[in-house]
Design a protein around this motif. Structure first.
Motif: not given
Length: 259
Positions: A16-22, A55-56, A63-66
């Motif tokens: 999971i990218p760091e930007a997504t984690v943030a 939203s995109a 999607s990274y979380l399934g």
């Protein structure tokens, strides 16, 4: 409930990218508010607006979380709360120590948001002997001489530094040597840590400076049309007095006081 020492979040191993984690905490905050209002489902557009993202990007993050939601229905709020909480490691108990119990450290100790997200303040630590034993947020302040034993006895892996800048690196070194692998740094300095130790820095003065930049830019944009209009009419544009001239806008009160 597991403790913070026995398991670490799987975000890195799952790519999971760091930007997504943030952004995950932003989604969780918005979802928690929906859950408290007993909202069963939410669309990607509604959740993105509540979290302050498009939203995109939200759909890509999920999607990274399934999680892909259901067309025409959206996302199940309670399941997403659980899923994001699990991914962030918030289904565990994370004992935390706060080092530096001045005004900022005391405010952090009294912050109720820690406990509601699975962060248990295990100890408050300060170098001032006069602070030892004083209760803050229901906990007695303990002296820095006890730092290593506190971390060992409580299984602490997260430390919060709220000391003056000059003491922060030494405190950081001791935390790391004692086994702390994640640090939230409020001290106005850059910490040096070995590989395997994560540091998040919070500097309120830097955030204010960034806001000041934007305010200055907005002021310049507002003054631009006035100057352009003055040039068209031939009237001189009104300018601010020169610092040190001794006259303010009305020619009698100094605009800048001497240092």
């Amino acid at each position: 409930m597991a403790t913070g020492r026995t398991h670490r979040p799987a975000t890195r191993s799952r790519g999971i990218p760091e930007a997504t984690v943030a952004r995950l905490p932003l989604y969780l905050r918005a979802l928690t508010a929906l859950s408290e209002r007993s909202v069963p489902t939410v669309s990607s557009e509604e959740l993105a607006a509540a979290a302050g993202v498009n939203s995109a990007k939200l759909r890509k993050d999920f999607s990274y979380l399934g999680s892909y939601g259901t067309r025409g229905v959206g996302y199940d709020v309670e399941y997403l709360v659980y899923q994001i909480s699990r991914e962030l490691g918030l289904t565990q108990d994370w004992p935390v120590v706060i080092v530096g119990i001045g005004n900022l450290g005391a405010a952090l100790a009294n912050y109720g948001g820690f406990a509601s997200r699975g962060f248990r303040v295990a100890a408050l630590i300060d170098a001032d002997p006069a602070m030892a034993g004083k209760p803050v947020a229901g906990l007695p302040v303990r002296h820095t001489d006890e730092l290593e034993s506190i971390i060992r006895d409580n299984g602490v892996s997260i430390g919060v530094i709220a000391t003056p800048a000059g003491a922060a690196q030494q405190v950081c070194d001791r935390l790391v040597a004692a086994g702390v692998t994640s640090i939230l740094n409020f001290a106005p300095t850059v910490l040096s840590v070995p590989d395997g130790v994560d540091v998040r820095k919070v500097d309120l003065s830097i955030e204010l400076q960034i806001l000041a930049f934007h305010e200055q830019r907005k002021a310049g944009e507002e003054s631009g049309p006035a100057a352009a209009a003055a040039s068209r009419t031939g009237a001189p544009a009104r300018t601010a007095p020169v610092a040190g001239s001794g006259k303010g806008p009305e020619g009698d009160v100094p605009a800048v006081m001497p240092a």
